[in-house]
Scaffold this active site. Structure first.
Site, PDB file in Angstrom:
ATOM      1  N   SER A  43       0.820  -1.219   0.000  1.00  0.00           N
ATOM      2  CA  SER A  43       0.000   0.000   0.000  1.00  0.00           C
ATOM      3  C   SER A  43       0.854   1.269   0.000  1.00  0.00           C
ATOM      4  O   SER A  43       1.799   1.404   0.783  1.00  0.00           O
ATOM      5  CB  SER A  43      -0.924   0.014   1.225  1.00  0.00           C
ATOM      6  OG  SER A  43      -1.643   1.233   1.282  1.00  0.00           O
ATOM      7  N   THR A  61      -8.838  -1.673   2.979  1.00  0.00           N
ATOM      8  CA  THR A  61      -8.629  -2.209   1.641  1.00  0.00           C
ATOM      9  C   THR A  61      -8.974  -3.696   1.640  1.00  0.00           C
ATOM     10  O   THR A  61      -9.482  -4.226   2.634  1.00  0.00           O
ATOM     11  CB  THR A  61      -7.182  -1.944   1.158  1.00  0.00           C
ATOM     12  OG1 THR A  61      -7.061  -2.318  -0.200  1.00  0.00           O
ATOM     13  CG2 THR A  61      -6.153  -2.668   2.007  1.00  0.00           C
ATOM     14  N   LYS A 119     -13.590  -4.591   3.186  1.00  0.00           N
ATOM     15  CA  LYS A 119     -14.486  -3.440   3.035  1.00  0.00           C
ATOM     16  C   LYS A 119     -15.933  -3.749   3.418  1.00  0.00           C
ATOM     17  O   LYS A 119     -16.630  -2.893   3.967  1.00  0.00           O
ATOM     18  CB  LYS A 119     -14.415  -2.903   1.597  1.00  0.00           C
ATOM     19  CG  LYS A 119     -13.041  -2.330   1.253  1.00  0.00           C
ATOM     20  CD  LYS A 119     -12.978  -1.799  -0.161  1.00  0.00           C
ATOM     21  CE  LYS A 119     -11.572  -1.296  -0.473  1.00  0.00           C
ATOM     22  NZ  LYS A 119     -11.479  -0.716  -1.819  1.00  0.00           N
ATOM     23  N   ASN A 144     -14.585   2.141   2.811  1.00  0.00           N
ATOM     24  CA  ASN A 144     -13.121   2.144   2.753  1.00  0.00           C
ATOM     25  C   ASN A 144     -12.521   3.211   3.658  1.00  0.00           C
ATOM     26  O   ASN A 144     -11.305   3.343   3.738  1.00  0.00           O
ATOM     27  CB  ASN A 144     -12.637   2.365   1.312  1.00  0.00           C
ATOM     28  CG  ASN A 144     -12.797   3.806   0.867  1.00  0.00           C
ATOM     29  OD1 ASN A 144     -13.860   4.416   1.079  1.00  0.00           O
ATOM     30  ND2 ASN A 144     -11.757   4.380   0.278  1.00  0.00           N
ATOM     31  N   GLY A 196     -15.301  -9.062 -11.445  1.00  0.00           N
ATOM     32  CA  GLY A 196     -15.158  -9.182 -10.001  1.00  0.00           C
ATOM     33  C   GLY A 196     -16.411  -8.673  -9.306  1.00  0.00           C
ATOM     34  O   GLY A 196     -17.151  -7.856  -9.860  1.00  0.00           O
ATOM     35  N   GLY A 222     -16.508  -7.967  -5.566  1.00  0.00           N
ATOM     36  CA  GLY A 222     -16.209  -7.646  -4.175  1.00  0.00           C
ATOM     37  C   GLY A 222     -16.683  -6.252  -3.796  1.00  0.00           C
ATOM     38  O   GLY A 222     -17.480  -5.630  -4.500  1.00  0.00           O
ATOM     39  N   GLY A 223     -16.173  -5.760  -2.679  1.00  0.00           N
ATOM     40  CA  GLY A 223     -16.580  -4.448  -2.191  1.00  0.00           C
ATOM     41  C   GLY A 223     -16.230  -3.320  -3.137  1.00  0.00           C
ATOM     42  O   GLY A 223     -17.013  -2.378  -3.323  1.00  0.00           O
ATOM     43  N   TYR A 279      -2.548  -1.089  -8.610  1.00  0.00           N
ATOM     44  CA  TYR A 279      -1.610  -0.028  -8.963  1.00  0.00           C
ATOM     45  C   TYR A 279      -0.203  -0.434  -8.538  1.00  0.00           C
ATOM     46  O   TYR A 279      -0.010  -1.358  -7.760  1.00  0.00           O
ATOM     47  CB  TYR A 279      -2.005   1.292  -8.293  1.00  0.00           C
ATOM     48  CG  TYR A 279      -2.002   1.239  -6.779  1.00  0.00           C
ATOM     49  CD1 TYR A 279      -0.837   1.485  -6.058  1.00  0.00           C
ATOM     50  CD2 TYR A 279      -3.153   0.931  -6.063  1.00  0.00           C
ATOM     51  CE1 TYR A 279      -0.822   1.420  -4.676  1.00  0.00           C
ATOM     52  CE2 TYR A 279      -3.146   0.864  -4.681  1.00  0.00           C
ATOM     53  CZ  TYR A 279      -1.978   1.114  -3.991  1.00  0.00           C
ATOM     54  OH  TYR A 279      -1.961   1.036  -2.624  1.00  0.00           O
ATOM     55  N   GLY A 291      -4.686   1.710 -11.211  1.00  0.00           N
ATOM     56  CA  GLY A 291      -5.488   2.359 -10.180  1.00  0.00           C
ATOM     57  C   GLY A 291      -4.803   3.483  -9.432  1.00  0.00           C
ATOM     58  O   GLY A 291      -5.338   3.940  -8.406  1.00  0.00           O
TER      59      GLY A 291
END
Length: 262
Positions: free
Chosen positions: A13, A57, A61, A82, A117, A119-120, A206, A226
């Site tokens: 991160s 993250t 989430k 988030n 996808g 997910g959250g 990213y 990202g």
């Protein structure tokens, strides 16, 4: 004031760089770190860290949403947060992923999108696209993860039953494929024709060129990772953190500091 980004994995991160740069540029006394949460069942233990606020993250989430005492804005529809603010005994939840993402693609003016996808993060993107009147299809490996999208009246399909009937202006990978390995989010026999007919490919990952983006590049498809979404959502989250502490800030300096931090 102590803040952190919480997830698993978390070593990659860049959020601490962004937020600590903002603290320094704005002259605000605060520190932002990373925290690896190994067991989601221990989410409530975050209160013991004495954080002022936190960013969440993958893959927490939706768990974070359920742990909040109050949830604000589009996060209520998304069912994922988030950004958290710890206020006495309460946990307040927000979602800055949605608007942070939309700021990245607004100029593309897409008419329809495909999200890979469920997910959250996918929910955040789908809800903001829906709010902006953009037709959105969710494609996921398992059916169970699609149920909440079906309840919100999105077009959905599993990998097995997906038969594309249109070309998509925008294709977004929200899966972790490519984050820690060299896999594609979807079998290449399906993904190549989808990318070959799209106007833009976007990957939430990213910091590295994922196989998804490498494939888009090989097909001469405009693409983005990202990074800008990360910056946008961080700016929005930082504003929420400071507002919760009633600390006035110069938003121009905030944007400049985060935009140049990476």
């Amino acid at each position: 004031m102590q803040f952190a980004v919480i997830g698993n994995p978390i070593h990659h991160s860049l959020s601490p760089i962004l937020h600590n740069s903002a603290f320094k540029s704005l002259g605000v006394v605060g520190f932002y770190s990373r925290y690896l949460l190994e067991n989601p069942e221990n989410f409530s233990s975050l209160k013991n860290l004495h954080l002022t606020g936190a960013n969440i993250t993958v893959p927490f989430k939706e768990i974070a949403f359920k742990s909040c005492n109050e949830v604000f804005g589009i996060a209520q529809e998304i069912g994922a947060v988030n950004t958290l603010v710890f206020e006495k005994e309460k946990i307040l939840g927000y979602n800055t992923d949605a608007l942070g993402f939309y700021q990245c693609i607004e100029s593309l003016n897409p008419k329809n999108t495909l999200i890979i996808g469920a997910g959250g993060s996918a929910k955040a993107l789908a809800c903001i696209l829906k709010a902006k009147g953009i037709s959105t299809t969710i494609l996921n490996r398992s059916q169970s993860r699609l149920e909440s999208f079906i309840a919100l009246e999105f077009h959905t399909a599993t990998f097995e039953n997906f038969t594309p009937k249109e070309c998509f202006d925008l294709i977004i990978n929200t899966t972790p494929a490519g984050l820690t390995n060299d896999s594609l989010p979807l079998d290449s026999t399906l993904l190549v024709p989808l990318l070959d007919s799209t106007k833009f490919a976007f990957d939430l990952v990213y910091g590295r060129e994922t196989p998804f983006l490498t494939l888009a590049k090989s097909l001469n498809i405009p693409h983005s990772d990202g990074k800008q979404m990360l910056i946008n959502q961080a700016i929005l989250a930082f504003e929420i953190f400071m507002e919760s502490q009633k600390i006035p800030i110069n938003k121009t300096i905030l944007r400049q500091s985060m935009q140049t931090a990476l």
